[in-house]
Motif scaffolding. Structure first.
Motif, PDB file in Angstrom:
ATOM      1  N   UNK A 187      37.936  40.461  33.526  1.00  0.00           N
ATOM      2  CA  UNK A 187      36.633  40.070  33.935  1.00  0.00           C
ATOM      3  C   UNK A 187      35.883  41.254  34.786  1.00  0.00           C
ATOM      4  N   UNK A 188      36.653  42.056  35.428  1.00  0.00           N
ATOM      5  CA  UNK A 188      35.868  43.442  36.154  1.00  0.00           C
ATOM      6  C   UNK A 188      35.386  44.483  34.870  1.00  0.00           C
ATOM      7  N   UNK A 189      36.154  44.352  34.043  1.00  0.00           N
ATOM      8  CA  UNK A 189      35.707  45.410  32.826  1.00  0.00           C
ATOM      9  C   UNK A 189      34.509  44.790  32.075  1.00  0.00           C
ATOM     10  N   UNK A 233      35.270  33.486  33.781  1.00  0.00           N
ATOM     11  CA  UNK A 233      34.984  32.243  33.142  1.00  0.00           C
ATOM     12  C   UNK A 233      35.660  32.287  31.692  1.00  0.00           C
ATOM     13  N   UNK A 234      35.862  33.474  31.128  1.00  0.00           N
ATOM     14  CA  UNK A 234      36.278  33.571  29.582  1.00  0.00           C
ATOM     15  C   UNK A 234      37.626  33.142  29.566  1.00  0.00           C
ATOM     16  N   UNK A 235      37.527  32.145  28.533  1.00  0.00           N
ATOM     17  CA  UNK A 235      38.960  31.630  28.261  1.00  0.00           C
ATOM     18  C   UNK A 235      39.828  32.334  27.028  1.00  0.00           C
ATOM     19  N   UNK A 288      29.520  45.492  41.504  1.00  0.00           N
ATOM     20  CA  UNK A 288      30.122  45.355  42.567  1.00  0.00           C
ATOM     21  C   UNK A 288      29.788  43.706  43.381  1.00  0.00           C
ATOM     22  N   UNK A 289      29.735  42.915  42.519  1.00  0.00           N
ATOM     23  CA  UNK A 289      29.465  41.432  42.853  1.00  0.00           C
ATOM     24  C   UNK A 289      31.186  41.085  42.947  1.00  0.00           C
ATOM     25  N   UNK A 290      31.468  40.345  44.037  1.00  0.00           N
ATOM     26  CA  UNK A 290      32.897  39.840  44.280  1.00  0.00           C
ATOM     27  C   UNK A 290      33.266  38.704  43.576  1.00  0.00           C
ATOM     28  N   UNK A 291      34.337  38.390  43.011  1.00  0.00           N
ATOM     29  CA  UNK A 291      34.794  37.109  42.595  1.00  0.00           C
ATOM     30  C   UNK A 291      36.204  36.856  42.908  1.00  0.00           C
ATOM     31  N   UNK A 292      36.823  35.545  42.611  1.00  0.00           N
ATOM     32  CA  UNK A 292      38.299  35.443  42.779  1.00  0.00           C
ATOM     33  C   UNK A 292      38.621  34.877  41.752  1.00  0.00           C
ATOM     34  N   UNK A 350      36.000  43.211  41.665  1.00  0.00           N
ATOM     35  CA  UNK A 350      34.557  43.343  41.893  1.00  0.00           C
ATOM     36  C   UNK A 350      34.153  43.744  40.292  1.00  0.00           C
ATOM     37  N   UNK A 351      33.014  43.309  40.051  1.00  0.00           N
ATOM     38  CA  UNK A 351      32.638  43.888  38.677  1.00  0.00           C
ATOM     39  C   UNK A 351      32.174  45.102  38.669  1.00  0.00           C
ATOM     40  N   UNK A 352      32.405  45.656  37.440  1.00  0.00           N
ATOM     41  CA  UNK A 352      32.224  47.190  36.989  1.00  0.00           C
ATOM     42  C   UNK A 352      31.235  47.525  35.990  1.00  0.00           C
ATOM     43  N   UNK A 353      30.265  46.332  35.954  1.00  0.00           N
ATOM     44  CA  UNK A 353      29.262  46.288  34.789  1.00  0.00           C
ATOM     45  C   UNK A 353      27.851  45.960  35.468  1.00  0.00           C
ATOM     46  N   UNK A 354      26.885  47.028  35.123  1.00  0.00           N
ATOM     47  CA  UNK A 354      25.530  46.783  35.590  1.00  0.00           C
ATOM     48  C   UNK A 354      24.567  46.072  34.549  1.00  0.00           C
ATOM     49  N   UNK A 355      24.327  45.055  34.834  1.00  0.00           N
ATOM     50  CA  UNK A 355      23.331  44.088  33.940  1.00  0.00           C
ATOM     51  C   UNK A 355      21.994  44.482  34.399  1.00  0.00           C
ATOM     52  N   UNK A 356      21.052  44.948  32.989  1.00  0.00           N
ATOM     53  CA  UNK A 356      19.812  45.043  33.309  1.00  0.00           C
ATOM     54  C   UNK A 356      19.032  43.736  33.292  1.00  0.00           C
TER      55      UNK A 356
END
Length: 129
Positions: free
Chosen positions: A54-56, A61-63, A90-94, A123-129
């Protein structure tokens, strides 16, 4: 008769028999409890893999990855995410995975279910435009 009862010859044989019996009980207990620790270790690895994926990818939520991991490990836990969809840089998730397994002491006798839980934050490592 009293002299025969007080005689201590052969006492070592009884001590060895009791010691062997106790050792076998300890080994049997270890053999029945160790698979639970192995399952917990697999569950921890399962959740870490899901979190890293999910970080990459930048979305949670991907199954698809969970199905692949379930096939590889043989585990089928209940997975819950703190967020769903795309997550920004940089948004955190659990990620939390729980599953129930039996702690079988000596077969069906003394067997009871326990709940294993693994939780990892990332933490996410992707920047979404």
């Amino acid at each position: 008769m009293l002299k025969i009862i007080k005689n201590e010859r052969g006492e070592g044989y009884i001590d060895v028999a009791v010691l062997v019996l106790c050792a076998m009980l300890v080994i049997a207990l270890a053999v029945s409890v160790l698979p639970v620790f192995i399952t917990k270790n697999k569950l921890d690895t399962y959740v870490v893999e899901l979190c890293r994926e999910a970080e990459i990818a930048g979305c949670v939520g991907s199954t698809l990855r969970a199905q692949v991991l379930s096939e590889k490990t043989g585990l089928n836990p209940d997975i819950s995410w703190s967020k769903t969809g795309k997550i920004q840089l940089n948004e955190e998730f659990t990620v939390t995975a729980t599953m129930q397994t039996n702690l079988g002491l000596f077969g069906r006798f003394g067997s009871f279910p326990i709940t294993l839980k693994a939780q990892v934050s990332g933490k996410s490592e992707v920047y979404w435009k």
